[in-house]
Design a protein around this motif. Sequence first.
Motif, mmCIF file in Angstrom:
data_model
loop_
_atom_site.group_PDB
_atom_site.id
_atom_site.type_symbol
_atom_site.label_atom_id
_atom_site.label_comp_id
_atom_site.label_asym_id
_atom_site.label_seq_id
_atom_site.Cartn_x
_atom_site.Cartn_y
_atom_site.Cartn_z
ATOM 1 N N ALA A 115 0.855 -1.249 0.067
ATOM 2 C CA ALA A 115 0.202 0.162 -0.091
ATOM 3 C C ALA A 115 0.968 1.377 -0.068
ATOM 4 O O ALA A 115 2.057 1.281 0.947
ATOM 5 C CB ALA A 115 -0.929 0.041 1.135
ATOM 6 N N SER A 116 0.756 2.298 -0.753
ATOM 7 C CA SER A 116 1.612 3.432 -1.212
ATOM 8 C C SER A 116 1.027 4.645 -0.674
ATOM 9 O O SER A 116 -0.197 4.862 -0.794
ATOM 10 C CB SER A 116 1.674 3.426 -2.404
ATOM 11 O OG SER A 116 2.410 2.037 -3.102
ATOM 12 N N GLU A 146 -2.362 5.256 -8.707
ATOM 13 C CA GLU A 146 -3.361 4.259 -9.330
ATOM 14 C C GLU A 146 -2.836 3.901 -10.643
ATOM 15 O O GLU A 146 -3.141 2.776 -11.190
ATOM 16 C CB GLU A 146 -4.670 4.829 -9.258
ATOM 17 C CG GLU A 146 -5.222 4.940 -7.702
ATOM 18 C CD GLU A 146 -6.902 5.557 -7.435
ATOM 19 O OE1 GLU A 146 -7.208 5.053 -6.532
ATOM 20 O OE2 GLU A 146 -7.448 6.331 -8.304
ATOM 21 N N GLY A 150 -1.441 0.688 -7.826
ATOM 22 C CA GLY A 150 -1.222 0.827 -6.417
ATOM 23 C C GLY A 150 -2.457 1.206 -5.812
ATOM 24 O O GLY A 150 -3.212 1.933 -6.171
ATOM 25 N N ARG A 151 -2.555 0.632 -4.329
ATOM 26 C CA ARG A 151 -3.639 0.986 -3.654
ATOM 27 C C ARG A 151 -3.002 2.111 -2.742
ATOM 28 O O ARG A 151 -1.704 2.369 -2.255
ATOM 29 C CB ARG A 151 -3.555 -0.384 -2.538
ATOM 30 C CG ARG A 151 -4.294 -1.438 -3.072
ATOM 31 C CD ARG A 151 -4.983 -2.422 -2.311
ATOM 32 N NE ARG A 151 -5.783 -1.940 -1.388
ATOM 33 C CZ ARG A 151 -6.429 -2.638 -0.364
ATOM 34 N NH1 ARG A 151 -5.929 -3.909 -0.005
ATOM 35 N NH2 ARG A 151 -7.366 -2.065 0.318
ATOM 36 N N LEU A 152 -4.025 2.967 -2.095
ATOM 37 C CA LEU A 152 -3.556 4.168 -1.304
ATOM 38 C C LEU A 152 -3.543 4.126 -0.316
ATOM 39 O O LEU A 152 -4.606 3.680 0.555
ATOM 40 C CB LEU A 152 -4.355 5.218 -2.005
ATOM 41 C CG LEU A 152 -4.594 5.358 -3.581
ATOM 42 C CD1 LEU A 152 -5.641 6.808 -3.789
ATOM 43 C CD2 LEU A 152 -3.415 5.892 -3.969
ATOM 44 N N ALA A 181 -11.265 7.685 -5.390
ATOM 45 C CA ALA A 181 -10.427 6.401 -5.098
ATOM 46 C C ALA A 181 -11.146 5.125 -5.726
ATOM 47 O O ALA A 181 -12.166 5.014 -5.786
ATOM 48 C CB ALA A 181 -10.382 6.150 -3.581
ATOM 49 N N ARG A 182 -10.190 4.426 -6.561
ATOM 50 C CA ARG A 182 -10.718 3.277 -7.074
ATOM 51 C C ARG A 182 -10.819 2.009 -6.282
ATOM 52 O O ARG A 182 -11.633 1.130 -6.381
ATOM 53 C CB ARG A 182 -9.563 2.983 -8.518
ATOM 54 C CG ARG A 182 -9.376 3.699 -9.352
ATOM 55 C CD ARG A 182 -8.427 3.302 -10.514
ATOM 56 N NE ARG A 182 -8.149 4.205 -11.547
ATOM 57 C CZ ARG A 182 -7.301 4.110 -12.410
ATOM 58 N NH1 ARG A 182 -6.292 3.056 -12.458
ATOM 59 N NH2 ARG A 182 -7.067 5.156 -13.299
ATOM 60 N N GLN A 183 -9.966 1.874 -4.944
ATOM 61 C CA GLN A 183 -10.135 0.949 -4.101
ATOM 62 C C GLN A 183 -10.271 1.530 -2.657
ATOM 63 O O GLN A 183 -9.804 2.919 -2.563
ATOM 64 C CB GLN A 183 -8.971 0.084 -3.915
ATOM 65 C CG GLN A 183 -8.482 -0.564 -5.481
ATOM 66 C CD GLN A 183 -7.288 -1.583 -5.497
ATOM 67 O OE1 GLN A 183 -7.356 -2.584 -4.576
ATOM 68 N NE2 GLN A 183 -6.440 -1.108 -6.085
ATOM 69 N N VAL A 185 -9.303 3.010 0.792
ATOM 70 C CA VAL A 185 -7.905 3.462 1.105
ATOM 71 C C VAL A 185 -7.760 3.161 2.595
ATOM 72 O O VAL A 185 -8.694 2.926 3.413
ATOM 73 C CB VAL A 185 -7.902 4.787 0.864
ATOM 74 C CG1 VAL A 185 -8.207 5.092 -0.564
ATOM 75 C CG2 VAL A 185 -8.609 5.941 1.776
ATOM 76 N N LYS A 224 -15.249 3.178 1.435
ATOM 77 C CA LYS A 224 -14.214 3.767 0.573
ATOM 78 C C LYS A 224 -12.940 3.708 1.428
ATOM 79 O O LYS A 224 -11.984 4.048 1.147
ATOM 80 C CB LYS A 224 -14.645 5.214 0.145
ATOM 81 C CG LYS A 224 -15.397 5.432 -0.881
ATOM 82 C CD LYS A 224 -14.654 4.884 -2.204
ATOM 83 C CE LYS A 224 -15.255 5.406 -3.275
ATOM 84 N NZ LYS A 224 -14.583 5.162 -4.615
ATOM 85 N N ASP A 226 -10.610 1.471 3.797
ATOM 86 C CA ASP A 226 -10.310 -0.087 4.501
ATOM 87 C C ASP A 226 -9.999 0.054 5.886
ATOM 88 O O ASP A 226 -10.359 -0.945 6.728
ATOM 89 C CB ASP A 226 -8.992 -0.483 3.739
ATOM 90 C CG ASP A 226 -8.374 -1.726 4.044
ATOM 91 O OD1 ASP A 226 -9.118 -2.795 4.212
ATOM 92 O OD2 ASP A 226 -7.230 -1.418 4.568
#
Length: 392
Positions: A115-116, A146, A150-152, A181-183, A185, A224, A226
């Motif tokens: 995760a970045s 992204e 990458g995940r944020l 955000a696509r995934q 965060v 949104k 995690d």
Amino acid sequence: MSLSITLPLSQGLSRYELRAAAPFEPPATPRFNRIAYSAAHVVSDPLADVDPWLQCSVDWDATIAYRQRLWALGLGVAEAMDTAQRGMGLDWPTSLALIRRSLEAARDVPGALVASGCGTDQLAPEAARNVDDVIRAYEEQMEAIEALGGRLIVMASRALARVARGPADYERVYERVLGQARQPVILHWLGDMFDPALKGYWGSENLDAAMEAALGVITAHPGKVDGIKISLLDKGREIAMRRRLPAGVRMYTGDDFNYAELIAGDGQGELPTHRHSDALLGIFDAIAPAASAALGELAAGNRDRFNQILQPTVPLSRHIFAAPTRFYKTGIVFMAWLNGHQDHFTMVGGQQSARSLAHFAELFRLADAAGLLEKPELAVHRMRTLLALHGL
């Protein structure tokens, strides 16, 4: 054969005999019942012809090799975070290069977690005029990370702390960021002991009010998020916040003073994720073998053995993260050098000078007490080299 070394400890120069602890043996195929990220350091290039306080030069091979070691131990990598000296020598272009290289390396490691860090550090805080500038800076980094797959980890923003006028400004910024955000965060709440420029984050210097603002953002966008990593060095507040998180949202402990008990958990709370913290910790970089072994024992139901392994690492961590806490990276890199994971003790930004010789001597002693000197003969040789450099 016993090993000893003369160290400048609190009582003066003293002969110290190492305890000759057996190295930790993490499971061959690590399986954990906690998500565990190590915020990983970067290895500088000591041969680069740069001005180290002004320019960033990274030894990419050694830096990625260290991440491969963390993955082999079952730990995820939290990339380009403050442990990698983000905002203390590591600029945004170099951070993005680091993220790209880590993601590429992770593709060859089954199950590797990355995760970045996504921040606003390309925007100097004094150049930010309003929250729209902050939003644009976040969006630029989000798009770049992204695009690499990458995940944020949405890092706290110095620029936002400077221009925000209250919780409503934080709500506006995070609503925009989360909405795009696509995934899901990981949010990052970094206390001002780690970065004084973040004082008053979430719109208040009162931590209870700040927590309400952060929980409001999460509650409004649970799908949104995690999880949230909080680095306040306050276990009571972490537990209180953990028990109020929506279903599906994790607490990632960033408490480098109390991580052992927070990860083990207290068994209280309505949801399973309310009863313990997962982990996103800078100290896991320095204690990776012990962390892996302990987490494996916890997953196997051996809570006593988990504590036997991890609790002795806590005094070392509290020393490394002692005030001024923002200089903890120096101790992390020192540990990597002592244990032979890099050939030198130099850092991006010249940060190897941020701690005293007495600090390093006590760190050496505490690392030995916790069984974390992986190659004792090498560690003694390198400690003696440092002592000689200081005239001892």
